[in-house]
Write a protein that holds these residues in place. Structure first.
Motif, PDB file in Angstrom:
ATOM      1  N   SER A 179      12.596 -42.107  15.484  1.00 28.34           N
ATOM      2  CA  SER A 179      11.648 -41.753  15.936  1.00 28.34           C
ATOM      3  C   SER A 179      12.554 -40.509  16.140  1.00 28.34           C
ATOM      4  O   SER A 179      12.334 -39.060  15.803  1.00 28.34           O
ATOM      5  CB  SER A 179      10.951 -42.108  16.328  1.00 28.34           C
ATOM      6  OG  SER A 179      10.029 -43.095  15.421  1.00 28.34           O
ATOM      7  N   LEU A 180      13.850 -40.078  16.668  1.00 27.31           N
ATOM      8  CA  LEU A 180      14.525 -39.058  17.722  1.00 27.31           C
ATOM      9  C   LEU A 180      15.144 -38.787  16.414  1.00 27.31           C
ATOM     10  O   LEU A 180      15.196 -37.290  16.307  1.00 27.31           O
ATOM     11  CB  LEU A 180      15.462 -40.234  18.698  1.00 27.31           C
ATOM     12  CG  LEU A 180      15.692 -38.919  19.537  1.00 27.31           C
ATOM     13  CD1 LEU A 180      15.170 -38.102  20.234  1.00 27.31           C
ATOM     14  CD2 LEU A 180      17.136 -39.234  20.337  1.00 27.31           C
ATOM     15  N   ASN A 181      15.146 -39.625  14.821  1.00 27.03           N
ATOM     16  CA  ASN A 181      16.267 -38.715  14.204  1.00 27.03           C
ATOM     17  C   ASN A 181      15.337 -37.834  13.300  1.00 27.03           C
ATOM     18  O   ASN A 181      15.966 -36.899  12.697  1.00 27.03           O
ATOM     19  CB  ASN A 181      16.789 -39.554  13.207  1.00 27.03           C
ATOM     20  CG  ASN A 181      17.635 -39.660  12.314  1.00 27.03           C
ATOM     21  OD1 ASN A 181      18.696 -38.398  12.226  1.00 27.03           O
ATOM     22  ND2 ASN A 181      17.942 -39.615  10.952  1.00 27.03           N
ATOM     23  N   ASN A 182      14.040 -38.466  13.332  1.00 20.62           N
ATOM     24  CA  ASN A 182      12.961 -37.962  12.387  1.00 20.62           C
ATOM     25  C   ASN A 182      12.767 -36.607  13.216  1.00 20.62           C
ATOM     26  O   ASN A 182      11.621 -35.643  12.154  1.00 20.62           O
ATOM     27  CB  ASN A 182      12.045 -38.901  11.654  1.00 20.62           C
ATOM     28  CG  ASN A 182      12.829 -40.234  10.726  1.00 20.62           C
ATOM     29  OD1 ASN A 182      13.951 -39.586  10.260  1.00 20.62           O
ATOM     30  ND2 ASN A 182      11.999 -41.492  10.884  1.00 20.62           N
ATOM     31  N   ALA A 183      12.614 -36.438  14.406  1.00 16.02           N
ATOM     32  CA  ALA A 183      11.440 -35.753  15.052  1.00 16.02           C
ATOM     33  C   ALA A 183      12.016 -34.399  14.889  1.00 16.02           C
ATOM     34  O   ALA A 183      11.295 -33.474  14.735  1.00 16.02           O
ATOM     35  CB  ALA A 183      11.924 -35.913  16.752  1.00 16.02           C
TER      36      ALA A 183
ATOM     37  N   THR B 203       9.033 -31.970   6.668  1.00 21.55           N
ATOM     38  CA  THR B 203       9.113 -33.504   6.681  1.00 21.55           C
ATOM     39  C   THR B 203       7.546 -33.304   5.319  1.00 21.55           C
ATOM     40  O   THR B 203       6.853 -33.027   6.049  1.00 21.55           O
ATOM     41  CB  THR B 203       8.526 -34.699   8.128  1.00 21.55           C
ATOM     42  OG1 THR B 203       8.258 -35.979   7.799  1.00 21.55           O
ATOM     43  CG2 THR B 203       7.291 -34.861   8.604  1.00 21.55           C
ATOM     44  N   GLU B 204       7.382 -35.193   4.772  1.00 22.39           N
ATOM     45  CA  GLU B 204       6.895 -35.231   3.440  1.00 22.39           C
ATOM     46  C   GLU B 204       5.628 -35.640   4.175  1.00 22.39           C
ATOM     47  O   GLU B 204       4.897 -36.394   3.563  1.00 22.39           O
ATOM     48  CB  GLU B 204       7.165 -35.847   1.891  1.00 22.39           C
ATOM     49  CG  GLU B 204       8.256 -34.507   2.031  1.00 22.39           C
ATOM     50  CD  GLU B 204       8.824 -35.803   0.955  1.00 22.39           C
ATOM     51  OE1 GLU B 204       8.385 -36.476   0.480  1.00 22.39           O
ATOM     52  OE2 GLU B 204      10.061 -35.099  -0.051  1.00 22.39           O
TER      53      GLU B 204
ATOM     54  N   ALA C   4      -0.638 -33.147  14.729  1.00 22.46           N
ATOM     55  CA  ALA C   4       0.089 -32.364  13.967  1.00 22.46           C
ATOM     56  C   ALA C   4      -0.710 -30.614  14.876  1.00 22.46           C
ATOM     57  O   ALA C   4       0.620 -29.955  14.886  1.00 22.46           O
ATOM     58  CB  ALA C   4      -0.794 -32.937  13.111  1.00 22.46           C
ATOM     59  N   ALA C   5      -1.795 -30.750  15.837  1.00 24.03           N
ATOM     60  CA  ALA C   5      -2.192 -29.687  16.302  1.00 24.03           C
ATOM     61  C   ALA C   5      -1.237 -29.140  17.011  1.00 24.03           C
ATOM     62  O   ALA C   5      -1.403 -27.879  17.418  1.00 24.03           O
ATOM     63  CB  ALA C   5      -3.048 -29.087  16.430  1.00 24.03           C
TER      64      ALA C   5
END
Length: 121
Positions: A74-78, A86-87, A96-97
């Protein structure tokens, strides 16, 4: 700490003192984020906290909170989640907001730094 001492030394009592403490409780988070003036280091620190917060919430909401590898992924994708690259679209709308609002706020603060720096020249 200086503001707290002023409140404690002042001669306000009762509800007025609690209102002053609540006022300071509102001020300190913004002081931590932005300070007295524009600072690139404070902005980068805020960006780091935002990315760390996204990684933590992403792990808690969508992955196993007891697995350290999920925290690291998650830290890598943050950063990709933060910048919208991101898809994965299955996020809760409120989540998301908050990410978009944080991104826009940090962008506005960065723009203020640029304007202040270039207006001096």
């Amino acid at each position: 700490m200086g503001l707290w001492r002023i409140i404690l030394r002042s001669e306000v009592s009762g509800a007025t003192e609690s209102e002053a403490v609540l006022s300071l409780a509102k001020i300190y988070p913004f002081r931590f984020l932005w300070g007295n003036g524009e600072s690139v280091l404070k902005l980068l620190r805020s960006l780091g906290f935002a990315i760390l917060g996204i990684a933590l919430f992403d792990t808690w909401l969508y992955k196993d909170a007891y697995n350290i590898h999920d925290y690291l992924s998650s830290l890598n994708n943050a950063p990709a989640i933060f910048f919208g690259a991101t898809e994965q679209v299955s996020y809760v709308p409120l989540y998301a907001a908050v990410i978009v609002a944080t991104r826009l706020t940090l962008f506005a603060l960065f723009t203020a730094i640029l304007i202040k720096r270039f207006s001096r020249r």
